[in-house]
Motif scaffolding. Sequence first.
Motif, short mmCIF file in Angstrom:
data_model
loop_
_atom_site.label_atom_id
_atom_site.label_comp_id
_atom_site.label_asym_id
_atom_site.label_seq_id
_atom_site.Cartn_x
_atom_site.Cartn_y
_atom_site.Cartn_z
N LEU A 57 -1.25 -10.63 -4.54
CA LEU A 57 -2.64 -10.97 -4.23
C LEU A 57 -2.92 -12.47 -4.36
N THR A 74 -1.52 4.92 -8.82
CA THR A 74 -2.64 3.99 -8.60
C THR A 74 -2.61 2.85 -9.59
N ARG A 75 -2.36 3.18 -10.87
CA ARG A 75 -2.30 2.13 -11.89
C ARG A 75 -1.16 1.15 -11.60
N TRP A 76 0.01 1.72 -11.27
CA TRP A 76 1.17 0.85 -11.09
C TRP A 76 1.02 -0.06 -9.88
N ARG A 130 -8.94 -6.27 2.96
CA ARG A 130 -8.55 -7.45 2.19
C ARG A 130 -8.36 -8.67 3.07
N ASN A 169 0.32 -5.40 -7.34
CA ASN A 169 -0.35 -6.32 -6.41
C ASN A 169 -1.09 -7.45 -7.12
N ARG A 170 -1.65 -7.16 -8.30
CA ARG A 170 -2.48 -8.16 -8.96
C ARG A 170 -1.72 -9.04 -9.93
N SER A 171 -0.75 -8.47 -10.63
CA SER A 171 -0.20 -9.18 -11.79
C SER A 171 1.31 -9.40 -11.77
N ASP A 208 -1.68 -1.12 -8.46
CA ASP A 208 -2.70 -2.14 -8.72
C ASP A 208 -2.11 -3.27 -9.56
N TRP A 209 -1.30 -2.90 -10.57
CA TRP A 209 -0.64 -3.93 -11.39
C TRP A 209 0.36 -4.73 -10.57
N TRP A 237 -6.79 -0.44 4.86
CA TRP A 237 -6.68 -1.04 3.52
C TRP A 237 -6.37 -2.53 3.62
N TYR A 249 0.88 -1.18 0.00
CA TYR A 249 0.00 0.00 0.00
C TYR A 249 0.91 1.22 0.00
#
Length: 314
Positions: free
Chosen positions: A303, A282-284, A209, A289-291, A286-287, A205, A183
Amino acid sequence: MNNPHHGARLTVHSREQIVARIAAGQSAAEVAQAFAVSVRTVRKWLARFRAGGHAALTNRASAPVRVARRLSEARVALIAFLRRSLRLTGAAIADKLGLARSTVARWLRREGLGLLARIDPPEPVRRYQRERPGELIHLDIKKLGRFAQPGHRVTGTRVGCRNRGAGWDFVHVAVDDATRLAYVEVLENERKDTTTGFLLRALRWFRARGIQVERVMTDNGSAYRSRRFAKALRLLAIRHIFTRPYTPKTNGKAERFIQTLLREWAYGLAHPTSAARNADLTRWIDWFNRSRPHSALNGLSPLTRVNNLMRLHS
């Protein structure tokens, strides 16, 4: 040593030919004339062959067999002892033993003691990873310069691209030890109120989750040492762990995440302004954590690791 220089008259093969011709009955003068060398050279190689056979026709080491006034082994051992045990400088050792500084320095280099850092063995690498999400959260802050126009990293020149007086952005990060879930916020300062506010938002945050934070690790910065920060953790029953002073590797996962953050987000793209850079965070994240696959997680994204551990400990 057996590769003669490009201008050498005789190679090992030529020396064997000289010996063979002498054995066949030719005179030393005839052989010397045939190989364009002196009679003395011919006789030298013949004498070496008679003393040591074919092995004696190879090149010898150029180092002298004996060195005048060479230090004794006991003297060299004493130099090493004074360096290791008393950590004396080369100059101090030379003064104590009545030797030239250059002599002591040469022997210290040969013994691998030229640098004091070589004397003490390095600390063993201590790697650890918590088993449950939320068991330990790493916090840290990175200061980044603001800019209204691209700097020399983008333009390739330092002329006409300065951003004087633009100020600083403070990137606050929180990284879960077990999963590397992160985060991040870009804030205006690193004061105690700002840092405590970031802590509370990060905890919310993670909780959203399904991660209940048990411990928080920080460095010894004034904001993290403040009463406000300590009170917030105490009210939430979260243990606060401090890193060892001047040892950033203790908080290595946050340090490593910041390196990735700078390389792939802050400096990865040619952002026109710092505001555009911050808007891209924000975009980076999120990427990330997810991908983004992580080598320490066997190629899993944070994630995915969280979901796997949640199922395992449920």
